[in-house]
Design a protein around this motif. Sequence first.
Motif, PDB file in Angstrom:
ATOM      1  N   SER A   1       0.831  -1.196   0.000  1.00  0.00           N
ATOM      2  CA  SER A   1       0.000   0.000   0.000  1.00  0.00           C
ATOM      3  C   SER A   1       0.871   1.254   0.000  1.00  0.00           C
ATOM      4  O   SER A   1       1.816   1.368   0.791  1.00  0.00           O
ATOM      5  CB  SER A   1      -0.915   0.012   1.226  1.00  0.00           C
ATOM      6  N   LEU A   2       0.535   2.186  -0.881  1.00  0.00           N
ATOM      7  CA  LEU A   2       1.274   3.446  -0.946  1.00  0.00           C
ATOM      8  C   LEU A   2       1.141   4.215   0.366  1.00  0.00           C
ATOM      9  O   LEU A   2       2.119   4.786   0.872  1.00  0.00           O
ATOM     10  CB  LEU A   2       0.755   4.289  -2.108  1.00  0.00           C
ATOM     11  N   LEU A   3      -0.047   4.223   0.935  1.00  0.00           N
ATOM     12  CA  LEU A   3      -0.272   4.915   2.200  1.00  0.00           C
ATOM     13  C   LEU A   3       0.543   4.277   3.316  1.00  0.00           C
ATOM     14  O   LEU A   3       1.132   4.971   4.157  1.00  0.00           O
ATOM     15  CB  LEU A   3      -1.759   4.896   2.556  1.00  0.00           C
ATOM     16  N   ALA A   4       0.597   2.941   3.325  1.00  0.00           N
ATOM     17  CA  ALA A   4       1.347   2.243   4.368  1.00  0.00           C
ATOM     18  C   ALA A   4       2.832   2.563   4.282  1.00  0.00           C
ATOM     19  O   ALA A   4       3.503   2.755   5.301  1.00  0.00           O
ATOM     20  CB  ALA A   4       1.125   0.737   4.263  1.00  0.00           C
ATOM     21  N   VAL A   5       3.366   2.634   3.063  1.00  0.00           N
ATOM     22  CA  VAL A   5       4.782   2.991   2.877  1.00  0.00           C
ATOM     23  C   VAL A   5       5.042   4.387   3.429  1.00  0.00           C
ATOM     24  O   VAL A   5       6.027   4.620   4.135  1.00  0.00           O
ATOM     25  CB  VAL A   5       5.163   2.923   1.383  1.00  0.00           C
ATOM     26  N   PHE A   6       4.144   5.311   3.121  1.00  0.00           N
ATOM     27  CA  PHE A   6       4.301   6.688   3.604  1.00  0.00           C
ATOM     28  C   PHE A   6       4.235   6.752   5.130  1.00  0.00           C
ATOM     29  O   PHE A   6       5.083   7.384   5.774  1.00  0.00           O
ATOM     30  CB  PHE A   6       3.219   7.576   2.994  1.00  0.00           C
ATOM     31  N   VAL A   7       3.235   6.088   5.709  1.00  0.00           N
ATOM     32  CA  VAL A   7       3.046   6.154   7.160  1.00  0.00           C
ATOM     33  C   VAL A   7       4.205   5.505   7.894  1.00  0.00           C
ATOM     34  O   VAL A   7       4.809   6.107   8.800  1.00  0.00           O
ATOM     35  CB  VAL A   7       1.711   5.486   7.560  1.00  0.00           C
ATOM     36  N   TRP A   8       4.565   4.272   7.522  1.00  0.00           N
ATOM     37  CA  TRP A   8       5.640   3.576   8.222  1.00  0.00           C
ATOM     38  C   TRP A   8       6.993   4.212   7.961  1.00  0.00           C
ATOM     39  O   TRP A   8       7.852   4.263   8.862  1.00  0.00           O
ATOM     40  CB  TRP A   8       5.651   2.096   7.852  1.00  0.00           C
ATOM     41  N   GLY A   9       7.209   4.708   6.738  1.00  0.00           N
ATOM     42  CA  GLY A   9       8.464   5.394   6.448  1.00  0.00           C
ATOM     43  C   GLY A   9       8.625   6.638   7.306  1.00  0.00           C
ATOM     44  O   GLY A   9       9.713   6.917   7.825  1.00  0.00           O
ATOM     45  N   THR A  10       7.534   7.376   7.479  1.00  0.00           N
ATOM     46  CA  THR A  10       7.576   8.589   8.296  1.00  0.00           C
ATOM     47  C   THR A  10       7.737   8.248   9.772  1.00  0.00           C
ATOM     48  O   THR A  10       8.487   8.923  10.495  1.00  0.00           O
ATOM     49  CB  THR A  10       6.308   9.427   8.068  1.00  0.00           C
ATOM     50  N   ILE A  11       7.066   7.207  10.228  1.00  0.00           N
ATOM     51  CA  ILE A  11       7.214   6.781  11.629  1.00  0.00           C
ATOM     52  C   ILE A  11       8.671   6.404  11.909  1.00  0.00           C
ATOM     53  O   ILE A  11       9.254   6.804  12.931  1.00  0.00           O
ATOM     54  CB  ILE A  11       6.280   5.603  11.950  1.00  0.00           C
ATOM     55  N   GLY A  12       9.267   5.623  11.015  1.00  0.00           N
ATOM     56  CA  GLY A  12      10.658   5.240  11.200  1.00  0.00           C
ATOM     57  C   GLY A  12      11.581   6.443  11.227  1.00  0.00           C
ATOM     58  O   GLY A  12      12.507   6.518  12.044  1.00  0.00           O
ATOM     59  N   THR A  13      11.326   7.401  10.350  1.00  0.00           N
ATOM     60  CA  THR A  13      12.133   8.617  10.298  1.00  0.00           C
ATOM     61  C   THR A  13      12.033   9.399  11.599  1.00  0.00           C
ATOM     62  O   THR A  13      13.038   9.839  12.160  1.00  0.00           O
ATOM     63  CB  THR A  13      11.681   9.506   9.125  1.00  0.00           C
ATOM     64  N   VAL A  14      10.815   9.576  12.076  1.00  0.00           N
ATOM     65  CA  VAL A  14      10.587  10.367  13.290  1.00  0.00           C
ATOM     66  C   VAL A  14      11.205   9.679  14.506  1.00  0.00           C
ATOM     67  O   VAL A  14      11.813  10.340  15.361  1.00  0.00           O
ATOM     68  CB  VAL A  14       9.077  10.614  13.496  1.00  0.00           C
ATOM     69  N   LEU A  15      11.084   8.371  14.593  1.00  0.00           N
ATOM     70  CA  LEU A  15      11.665   7.656  15.726  1.00  0.00           C
ATOM     71  C   LEU A  15      13.190   7.770  15.737  1.00  0.00           C
ATOM     72  O   LEU A  15      13.809   7.933  16.786  1.00  0.00           O
ATOM     73  CB  LEU A  15      11.247   6.183  15.703  1.00  0.00           C
ATOM     74  N   GLY A  16      13.790   7.695  14.543  1.00  0.00           N
ATOM     75  CA  GLY A  16      15.234   7.865  14.465  1.00  0.00           C
ATOM     76  C   GLY A  16      15.658   9.263  14.870  1.00  0.00           C
ATOM     77  O   GLY A  16      16.666   9.444  15.566  1.00  0.00           O
ATOM     78  N   ALA A  17      14.893  10.269  14.448  1.00  0.00           N
ATOM     79  CA  ALA A  17      15.188  11.653  14.827  1.00  0.00           C
ATOM     80  C   ALA A  17      15.016  11.846  16.328  1.00  0.00           C
ATOM     81  O   ALA A  17      15.815  12.539  16.981  1.00  0.00           O
ATOM     82  CB  ALA A  17      14.271  12.609  14.062  1.00  0.00           C
ATOM     83  N   TRP A  18      13.977  11.232  16.876  1.00  0.00           N
ATOM     84  CA  TRP A  18      13.735  11.344  18.317  1.00  0.00           C
ATOM     85  C   TRP A  18      14.885  10.733  19.109  1.00  0.00           C
ATOM     86  O   TRP A  18      15.265  11.258  20.165  1.00  0.00           O
ATOM     87  CB  TRP A  18      12.428  10.642  18.685  1.00  0.00           C
ATOM     88  N   LEU A  19      15.473   9.646  18.632  1.00  0.00           N
ATOM     89  CA  LEU A  19      16.600   9.026  19.321  1.00  0.00           C
ATOM     90  C   LEU A  19      17.757  10.004  19.460  1.00  0.00           C
ATOM     91  O   LEU A  19      18.344  10.151  20.543  1.00  0.00           O
ATOM     92  CB  LEU A  19      17.047   7.772  18.573  1.00  0.00           C
ATOM     93  N   TRP A  20      18.094  10.714  18.363  1.00  0.00           N
ATOM     94  CA  TRP A  20      19.174  11.692  18.421  1.00  0.00           C
ATOM     95  C   TRP A  20      18.799  12.893  19.286  1.00  0.00           C
ATOM     96  O   TRP A  20      19.663  13.502  19.944  1.00  0.00           O
ATOM     97  CB  TRP A  20      19.553  12.150  17.019  1.00  0.00           C
ATOM     98  N   TYR A  21      17.532  13.263  19.300  1.00  0.00           N
ATOM     99  CA  TYR A  21      17.058  14.333  20.182  1.00  0.00           C
ATOM    100  C   TYR A  21      17.331  13.973  21.638  1.00  0.00           C
ATOM    101  O   TYR A  21      17.825  14.794  22.424  1.00  0.00           O
ATOM    102  CB  TYR A  21      15.564  14.562  19.951  1.00  0.00           C
ATOM    103  N   GLU A  22      17.021  12.729  21.994  1.00  0.00           N
ATOM    104  CA  GLU A  22      17.248  12.277  23.361  1.00  0.00           C
ATOM    105  C   GLU A  22      18.741  12.225  23.688  1.00  0.00           C
ATOM    106  O   GLU A  22      19.145  12.527  24.825  1.00  0.00           O
ATOM    107  CB  GLU A  22      16.618  10.895  23.579  1.00  0.00           C
ATOM    108  N   VAL A  23      19.550  11.854  22.707  1.00  0.00           N
ATOM    109  CA  VAL A  23      21.004  11.859  22.919  1.00  0.00           C
ATOM    110  C   VAL A  23      21.477  13.265  23.282  1.00  0.00           C
ATOM    111  O   VAL A  23      22.230  13.463  24.247  1.00  0.00           O
ATOM    112  CB  VAL A  23      21.745  11.345  21.659  1.00  0.00           C
ATOM    113  N   GLY A  24      21.029  14.243  22.500  1.00  0.00           N
ATOM    114  CA  GLY A  24      21.419  15.620  22.786  1.00  0.00           C
ATOM    115  C   GLY A  24      20.890  16.113  24.114  1.00  0.00           C
ATOM    116  O   GLY A  24      21.605  16.776  24.874  1.00  0.00           O
TER     117      GLY A  24
END
Length: 202
Positions: A49-72
């Motif tokens: 599903s195109l929507l599923a790719v968008f949603v999960w891709g964005t979730i993965g991106t945000v979680l990775g960004a949040w990890l670095w936020y917590e590091v800082g």
Amino acid sequence: MFDFITNLIDTMGAFGVGIVMFLENVFPPIPSELVMPLAGFNAAQGGVSLLAVFVWGTIGTVLGAWLWYEVGRRLGRPRLQRFIGKYGIWLTLSQDDVQNAIEWFDRHDKGATFFGRMIPGVRTMISVPAGLAEMSLPRFMLYTTAGSALWNLALIAAGYLLQSQYDRVVDYLNPVTNLILAAIAVTYLYRVARQLMQRRKA
């Protein structure tokens, strides 16, 4: 790489794309500019599903960004600089990379979190100064999600539009993406080797 993304989606669905995008934010040499268009292309072929790719891709991106936020946020500047000085070589990140991201964030403040998600080389590390500045988590997540969603949507759309050119590009996608991946691997090894040599000289 095309086969890898396709097999990953066949095996794990859009959730697999989310995992790769999470790793892309934690480990900078993995390029979202390659992963998301291929995921969009696969969705256009009916693999997921195109929507599923968008949603999960964005979730993965945000979680990775949040990890670095917590590091800082948790380490603070002195401890973060020591951490990067000790382990950053394996992430191909230097203390100068961190300092540049901090200075860029200080100049552009909140907008840096949004627009930084769309700038290669800044995208990963922009979360660190947001954490160092103790930007509120809800605001950080809002700007990060908005910027990541817009960037991912553009990349997915680029891959999806390849559907009409399938007959022309399918024979070239795999060797070209493998070549790009090989270039990324060589660049990564070069940067690690260069930093190791610089450290030895120092």
